[in-house]
Write a protein that holds these residues in place. Structure first.
Motif, PDB file in Angstrom:
ATOM      1  N   ARG A  15      -3.275 -17.581  -2.349  1.00 40.52           N
ATOM      2  CA  ARG A  15      -3.352 -16.238  -2.952  1.00 40.52           C
ATOM      3  C   ARG A  15      -2.860 -15.161  -2.003  1.00 40.52           C
ATOM      4  NH1 ARG A  15      -9.414 -15.577  -4.728  1.00 40.52           N
ATOM      5  NH2 ARG A  15      -9.754 -16.730  -2.779  1.00 40.52           N
ATOM      6  N   TYR A  16      -2.636 -15.531  -0.753  1.00 40.73           N
ATOM      7  CA  TYR A  16      -2.215 -14.568   0.269  1.00 40.73           C
ATOM      8  C   TYR A  16      -0.934 -15.082   0.934  1.00 40.73           C
ATOM      9  CZ  TYR A  16      -7.076 -13.160  -0.390  1.00 40.73           C
ATOM     10  OH  TYR A  16      -8.278 -12.765  -0.929  1.00 40.73           O
ATOM     11  N   PRO A  17       0.235 -14.751   0.374  1.00 39.92           N
ATOM     12  CA  PRO A  17       1.508 -15.290   0.882  1.00 39.92           C
ATOM     13  C   PRO A  17       1.726 -15.065   2.370  1.00 39.92           C
ATOM     14  CG  PRO A  17       1.846 -14.174  -1.213  1.00 39.92           C
ATOM     15  CD  PRO A  17       0.439 -13.885  -0.806  1.00 39.92           C
ATOM     16  N   ASP A  18       1.340 -13.890   2.887  1.00 39.99           N
ATOM     17  CA  ASP A  18       1.553 -13.624   4.312  1.00 39.99           C
ATOM     18  C   ASP A  18       0.692 -14.537   5.184  1.00 39.99           C
ATOM     19  OD1 ASP A  18       3.365 -11.683   3.685  1.00 39.99           O
ATOM     20  OD2 ASP A  18       1.991  -9.994   3.978  1.00 39.99           O
ATOM     21  N   ILE A  19      -0.561 -14.731   4.765  1.00 41.69           N
ATOM     22  CA  ILE A  19      -1.448 -15.620   5.518  1.00 41.69           C
ATOM     23  C   ILE A  19      -0.965 -17.061   5.418  1.00 41.69           C
ATOM     24  CG2 ILE A  19      -3.792 -16.548   5.631  1.00 41.69           C
ATOM     25  CD1 ILE A  19      -4.800 -13.816   4.740  1.00 41.69           C
ATOM     26  N   CYS A  20      -0.528 -17.449   4.236  1.00 39.43           N
ATOM     27  CA  CYS A  20      -0.004 -18.800   4.038  1.00 39.43           C
ATOM     28  C   CYS A  20       1.194 -19.044   4.953  1.00 39.43           C
ATOM     29  CB  CYS A  20       0.385 -18.988   2.579  1.00 39.43           C
ATOM     30  SG  CYS A  20       0.788 -20.697   2.137  1.00 39.43           S
TER      31      CYS A  20
END
Length: 387
Positions: A76-81
């Motif tokens: 749900r969090y592309p940057d964290i992924c």
């Protein structure tokens, strides 16, 4: 020269495990042995069929569920992924550079057993490799090793304070087959005494067999941040611990630097820390500890390298001590051995006051020197070589 097969968790993305394996490798070489890490391909239909009972093992399923939850939530969090993927890549680069050599891949249990006949000894250690989650694999407990091949445990950890009653018989079976056993926690020695009647050495974790200066020779110190900071490295999910560190950081005017989402997705880590790090490898992890003014952690190896670097630190419980699956025992043992019980956090403690209290590292180093000698003596006998 003795040829040793190593059973270690080489494929995990954990900073402490990667540094521990390197220390283990170097220690075997120091004692005149040669080694290779045994690679076991468990992903075969035969393995899944014979180990289907693991779905009823709460320790095994808890770990699986946490990993799946992390994968699901982090999407749900592309940057964290993306950051998490970069971290995995960096750890992979470290692994390629420092970990190995490896055996040929043993596909299936039959190949694993036949491959073990090539070694003079098979060693398991260190890390939490005897957790109740993995007992059915017959790998880290060395049940695959033939009777005529020496079996050695080097500072292996059960990772729990007690063995489930339904696993006691199998645990006793694999312990009784091992010629040389050392464990990493006092509680682990108690488990073995209870099940087998044997008194075994509580050995130092391999990372502690080298001084801070020796680690600096392996990986020269590199300053990662110009301004003073608190390094907070939490693997557990306790939000109150984060709040305590955040509040204390504000009170002394220091930013909190974190490495979030290592073992699991923790919601409060989305807003914990003025700087969140992803582009890091095990050497960076070591250098962030070296450069910090203070360290707050619930990690065993976070605590270890804080000690070796003579830092002002506080260690928090990762899980509740009443939890049957608690992993606090190895930290309890280390702090009892080194006389550092006051560096354990509890909710009633004044974190600011506790952090100001100086640590007598001369006394700590004196204790470490004694335990190093004991561990070296164990390895000398187990490996049959002089250092």
């Amino acid at each position: 020269m003795m040829k040793i097969g190593l059973c270690v968790r080489y494929d995990c993305n954990n900073f402490g495990s990667m540094l521990q394996i390197l220390a283990t490798q170097k220690m075997i070489t120091r004692f005149g042995g040669e080694y290779e890490i045994i690679r076991y391909d468990k992903k075969t239909p035969f393995f899944m069929l014979t180990n289907i009972t693991r779905i009823f093992n709460p320790y095994f399923m808890r770990g699986k569920i946490k990993r799946l939850e992390k994968q699901f939530k982090i999407r749900r969090y592309p940057d964290i992924c993306k950051g998490n993927q970069e971290r995995v890549r960096r750890i992979g680069e470290y692994r390629k550079k420092y970990i190995g050599p490896y055996s040929a891949v043993r596909k299936g249990y039959g190949q694993l057993v036949r491959g073990a006949e090539e070694y003079d000894a098979v060693m398991v250690g260190s890390d939490q490799l005897w957790t109740p989650a993995g007992i059915k694999s017959k790998f880290y407990n060395l049940l695959f090793v033939p009777d005529n091949v020496r079996k050695i445990s080097f500072a292996t950890s059960f990772g729990v304070s007690r063995i489930p009653r339904y696993q006691e018989k199998m645990t006793r079976r694999y312990l009784e087959r091992m010629e040389y056993i050392s464990v990493r926690e006092i509680g682990g020695a108690g488990i073995i005494r209870q099940l087998t009647g044997r008194d075994v050495l509580v050995a130092l974790d391999p990372t502690l067999l080298y001084t801070g200066e020796e680690w600096n020779e392996m990986f020269p110190e590199e300053k990662k941040r110009e301004q003073p900071y608190i390094f907070a490295y939490f693997l557990g999910s306790n939000a109150a611990h984060r709040e305590a560190v955040k509040s204390w950081g504000r009170s002394i005017g220091l930013p909190v630097v974190t490495i979030p989402f290592m073992d699991e997705f923790v919601e409060c880590d989305l807003e914990f820390g003025e700087e969140q790090l992803y582009d890091v490898d095990p050497v960076d992890f070591l250098n962030f500890i070296r450069g910090a003014e203070y360290i707050c952690t619930d990690s065993f190896h976070g605590s270890v390298f804080s000690i070796l670097s003579h830092k002002q630190f506080m260690t928090f419980n990762r899980t509740d001590n009443n939890d049957k699956q608690t992993s606090n025992s190895r930290i309890d043992s280390l702090f009892e051995l080194l006389g550092l019980q006051e560096r354990r956090y509890h909710p009633e403690i004044n974190l600011a006051g506790a952090m100001k209290k100086a640590i007598d590292y001369n006394a700590v180093e004196e204790k470490l020197a004694g335990y190093r000698r004991e561990t070296f003596d164990f390895l000398k006998e187990a490996l049959g070589r002089q250092p």
